[in-house]
Design an enzyme around this catalytic site. Structure first.
Site, PDB file in Angstrom:
ATOM      1  N   ASP A  70       0.798  -1.219   0.000  1.00 48.32           N
ATOM      2  CA  ASP A  70       0.000   0.000   0.000  1.00 48.32           C
ATOM      3  C   ASP A  70       0.830   1.270   0.000  1.00 48.32           C
ATOM      4  O   ASP A  70       0.397   2.290  -0.528  1.00 48.32           O
ATOM      5  CB  ASP A  70      -1.021  -0.001   1.130  1.00 48.32           C
ATOM      6  CG  ASP A  70      -0.439  -0.331   2.496  1.00 48.32           C
ATOM      7  OD1 ASP A  70       0.802  -0.432   2.625  1.00 48.32           O
ATOM      8  OD2 ASP A  70      -1.232  -0.495   3.441  1.00 48.32           O
ATOM      9  N   ASP A 481       3.403   0.982  13.051  1.00 42.75           N
ATOM     10  CA  ASP A 481       2.684  -0.298  13.071  1.00 42.75           C
ATOM     11  C   ASP A 481       3.331  -1.390  13.908  1.00 42.75           C
ATOM     12  O   ASP A 481       2.638  -2.119  14.605  1.00 42.75           O
ATOM     13  CB  ASP A 481       2.481  -0.864  11.657  1.00 42.75           C
ATOM     14  CG  ASP A 481       1.533  -0.034  10.824  1.00 42.75           C
ATOM     15  OD1 ASP A 481       0.835   0.824  11.391  1.00 42.75           O
ATOM     16  OD2 ASP A 481       1.490  -0.233   9.613  1.00 42.75           O
TER      17      ASP A 481
END
Length: 886
Positions: A70, A481
């Protein structure tokens, strides 16, 4: 254990930081000559770390596969090494959004051709439009066609697809489904030019959250997949039947039976769901469609799976479980091309207790699950998981049943059976690519083995980097993350990310310059403390205590000796503490949200920056005073650092194109700054080991110099610069952090937003000791030495040496000698120069650590070789003076 895809924080500012036209240089501004240097670039291995929404196999050539990420570019599978090779490292600073890949297509007629639809955001966060990249050499190089609209590789719905498709009969024809109401687009010249399919009846209408004013969740997800029925065309002639998925819950699938001349809504289709994927089994004439009530990749509460008979128009609900029993949507979908009756699908949004994978060998009439309950909460798995190559995938968790660690996955929207090998399957998760090579065991009743198939695919957003001068850690990273890692070997995957606590995102970290065993990090966490400390060089951690009001990590600084800390968290003002943060007090004189750093020599001096003002504290962070320095960037897109070894030597990089932008230097602790005239723009600054003959540490910056954007190095305090990367190695946006290695001349660590931690090593042999002419020190007075072996392995070891001035007079240079009792030899030594003759070693200061005050100490370290025994030296001499051995 939910992992959301975090974008590097500064990219929220990217529109202002990157948009617009750079200011013209004044006529008398010097143009910097760019010197050439050859660098070798690699990743500090993490393996994965982010969402992989698409995996695409070529249908005509075995072992040719691609993966899209992404925000981190695209990759091609290398079968010989079972690794991935990056394909979009050439994306430059101005086109940083093109590292987000919305879709990929590989040409089965001509396997050398591959296409990528690129663009990261459809809202204002990405100032540029999307593009179609086309390659005739499998992604080794690319040509680009700019699109008149944006694409959203990191937008909601990015796991649906593929939006980009090649006509399998006439490969000059391609289709692209666009977001944002831009419709369906077609190219008839192999992707060179594109035009909108004007008669396509539906541009989509589904948005995740209409109330989102940022435009991120309120964008129309548009047209999400295109599938050809290859039976309805012949070689060289366009395929006649084409299916298109649209983000519209009432009108999700359209079909053309005349090569795209006309389109109609597919009759009889279900409503109330989005069609995430459509995969055609041409052998049996079935179009399989996975449905979810949401666009994903995080959300989805209900789902269905349907089969459409292309010859009769009959719809059959083949959902593996009853709709009423779903708490997730279906997305991942694949057909075994060697055995087309075999179909697999995923419950992509089943976050708890795990994702689910379903398999049918009779075209969806019956299904089996990858795991099921025996007696709740006990589970029986058809698989075993081996994450030994990426052990951090357990997150150090020990969950209660029915959860397990490692998990089968989450956000599992990419799922593909190898079209040439029924035993090989790959699927993407929010953190890695998993796969198996004995999938057939599923049907035989024995377990198949799932392992990470992700080596070479590095997909982390890097927010901060630090390389200590000694200790076992070569590098500390702060990541989105997955928190971050302590690398003791850049070529190996660390066993675990930072834990105790485990931040979802680490926003800042620092170590004590003269005591690198003391490390601090801050970050984001749904609940719990936002700060953690280590006293063993980052090997183990313990949580600190938050002051009232903290909502996020912010930035943090450690005193040079580790005695105190200054923290600027989100949610409250700047704080300071002595010891390890058990009690915090508010700093005065500095605004909330300021960036904070420490002086690397004076343990009580700290610095801050906010809104164009530089702040200084000389009392350990209790009070700050605004500097009189002017001309600094007015915004907060700034990063600054203090030079090790010299008090008050500060470098500041940052700015924006609509104001002050560049690189500034202060030699008086921020009282005043001088802007370097040969640097047009700079966004990060770092220091590394000095070059041979240099009296100052090497500077590294991500900058625009001489009209060129790149990674630059200077060995003469910024008087001249060498561009050390090239156009093939740009990695999009690299502005978050940069640092050199204090132990290895020429080595630089570069942050990326999605390509992980990049490090480069120079072919320039001009490194070495790092500073000036060799002094002939004659220090007097008492001395003490601590010799510590910090790591040992077969045939090798690492050691740290601390030399203390226990006398009453300062040293202006030093030379420490010893003999190895076991015949050991030094391989590499840092923070000093050395000679070795036989067993005798002499280590001498470099320029920046020559002066050692009474009561102070200096440290250096080295790696060495040994055989037989690795006995410590028992005697050390400072010149002719014997030292106490501690």
């Amino acid at each position: 254990m939910r992992r959301t895809r975090i974008l590097t924080a500064v990219l929220a500012l990217a529109a202002g930081l990157l948009a617009g036209t750079p200011p013209a240089l004044a006529a008398d501004s010097p143009r910097t000559a760019l010197a050439a240097d050859t660098y070798t670039w690699k990743n500090a291995r993490i393996d994965g770390g982010g969402f992989v929404p698409g995996i695409v196999f070529n249908r005509s050539e075995k072992n040719l596969a691609y993966a899209r990420t992404d925000i981190g570019g695209a990759y091609r599978w290398v079968q010989s090494s079972k690794t991935w090779t990056p394909l979009l490292d050439s994306v430059g600073w101005d086109d940083w959004g093109h590292t987000g890949v919305a879709s990929l297509a590989t040409d089965s007629v001509n396997p050398d051709r591959v296409y990528a639809a690129v663009g990261t955001y459809t809202n204002s966060w990405d100032p540029g439009n999307g593009a179609i990249l086309r390659s005739s050499n499998r992604g080794a190089s690319w040509q680009k066609t700019d699109l008149p609209f944006k694409l959203g590789g990191n937008m909601p719905g990015r796991g649906m697809g593929e939006r980009l498709a090649i006509d399998p009969n006439k490969n000059s024809v391609l289709y692209l489904g666009a977001p944002s109401g831009k419709g369906l687009w077609r190219s008839t010249d192999s992707g060179v030019t594109w035009s909108q399919v004007a008669n396509f009846p539906n541009v989509g209408n589904y948005v995740q959250d209409p109330s989102d004013t940022s435009g991120y969740a309120s964008d129309n997800q548009g047209i999400v997949w295109v599938t050809f029925d290859e039976r309805t065309g012949t070689s060289g002639n366009a395929t006649q039947t084409i299916y298109v998925g649209v983000a519209d819950k009432d009108n999700a699938v359209y079909r053309s039976t005349d090569g795209g001349a006309s389109w109609s809504r597919l009759a009889g289709q279900p409503t109330g769901y989005l069609a995430h994927k459509g995969v055609l089994d041409t052998a049996n004439g079935y179009l399989y469609i996975t449905y979810s009530d949401k666009g994903g990749p995080y959300d989805g509460g209900k789902g269905r799976l349907l089969r459409y008979a292309t010859s009769t128009g009959t719809w059959t609900d083949i959902s593996p479980v009853a709709e009423a029993d779903t708490y997730y949507g279906f997305s991942g979908l694949t057909v075994d091309r060697q055995d087309p009756g075999t179909v697999m699908a995923t419950a992509y949004s089943s976050w708890w207790p795990d994702t689910q994978i379903f398999r049918s060998t009779d075209s969806g009439a019956t299904w089996t699950k990858a795991w099921d309950y025996t007696s709740y909460p006990s589970r029986s798995n058809r698989y075993t998981m081996d994450v030994s190559s990426s052990p951090w995938l357990t997150w150090g968790a020990n969950p209660s049943p029915p959860e397990q660690s490692p998990k089968l996955g989450w956000m599992t929207e990419a799922l593909e059976i190898d079209p040439f090998d029924s035993d090989r399957m790959m699927y993407g998760t929010g953190a890695t690519v998993y796969g198996t090579e004995n999938l057939g065991n599923w049907d035989s009743g024995s377990q198949f083995t799932i392992k990470p198939m992700v080596q070479g695919l590095e997909e982390t957003a890097v927010l901060d980097l630090a390389s200590p001068p000694s200790g076992g850690a070569q590098l500390f990273s702060a990541l989105g993350d997955i928190g971050g890692f302590r690398h003791t070997d850049l070529t190996k995957v660390p066993s675990m990310m930072y834990t105790q606590p485990n931040f979802t995102t680490t926003t800042s970290l620092d170590f004590a310059e003269t005591n690198p065993n003391t490390v601090v990090r801050v970050g984001n966490l749904d609940s719990g403390p936002h700060i953690a400390f280590s006293t063993d060089n980052g090997a183990n951690w313990f949580a600190g205590t938050d002051p009232s009001g903290v909502s996020g990590g912010g930035t943090v600084a450690a005193a040079s000796d580790g005695s105190r800390f200054v923290w600027s968290p989100e949610g409250t003002g700047v704080q300071y503490a002595t010891g390890f943060g058990s009690s915090w007090a508010a700093s005065s004189g500095i605004p909330a949200g300021a960036i904070v750093e420490s002086d690397r020599v004076d343990a009580k001096t700290f610095y801050g920056f906010k809104a164009g003002k530089f702040y200084v504290s000389s009392d350990g962070g209790a009070t700050f005073t605004a500097s009189a320095a002017t001309g600094l960037p007015s915004g907060d897109s700034v990063r600054f650092k203090a030079l090790p070894g010299t008090k008050g030597d500060v470098w500041l990089a940052g700015g924006a194109t609509d104001g002050a932008y560049g690189l500034w230097h202060s030699t008086n602790g921020g009282t005043s700054f001088t802007k370097l005239s040969n640097v047009e723009q700079a966004d990060a600054i770092g220091f590394g080991k000095a070059a041979t003959g240099a009296s100052y540490q090497t500077l590294y910056t991500s900058a625009k110099i001489g009209g060129v954007r790149g990674i630059f190095r200077s060995t003469d305090q910024g008087s001249t610069w060498t561009r050390i990367n090239d156009d093939a190695h740009q990695w999009g946006w690299t502005g978050a952090s940069i640092t050199g290695d204090p132990r290895v001349y020429g080595r630089v660590y570069v942050s990326t937003n999605g390509r992980g931690v990049i490090y480069g090593d120079s072919s320039d042999a001009g490194g070495g000791g790092g500073g000036g002419t060799d002094p002939t020190p004659t220090p007097t007075g008492a001395c003490a030495v601590t010799y510590k072996i910090t790591n040992q392995w077969s045939g090798g070891f690492q050691a740290d040496v601390q030399l203390s001035n226990t006398g009453s007079s300062a040293w202006s240079g030093w030379s420490l000698g010893w003999s190895f009792p076991g015949g050991q030899t030094i391989g590499q030594l840092w923070n000093a120069e050395y000679t070795q003759s036989g067993s005798a070693v002499t280590a001498r200061n470099v320029t920046w650590n020559a002066n050692v005050a009474a009561g102070s100490s200096v440290s250096f370290g080295f790696t060495g070789n040994w055989s037989g025994s690795n006995t410590k030296p028992t005697a050390f001499k400072l010149g002719d003076q014997s030292c106490t051995v501690l």
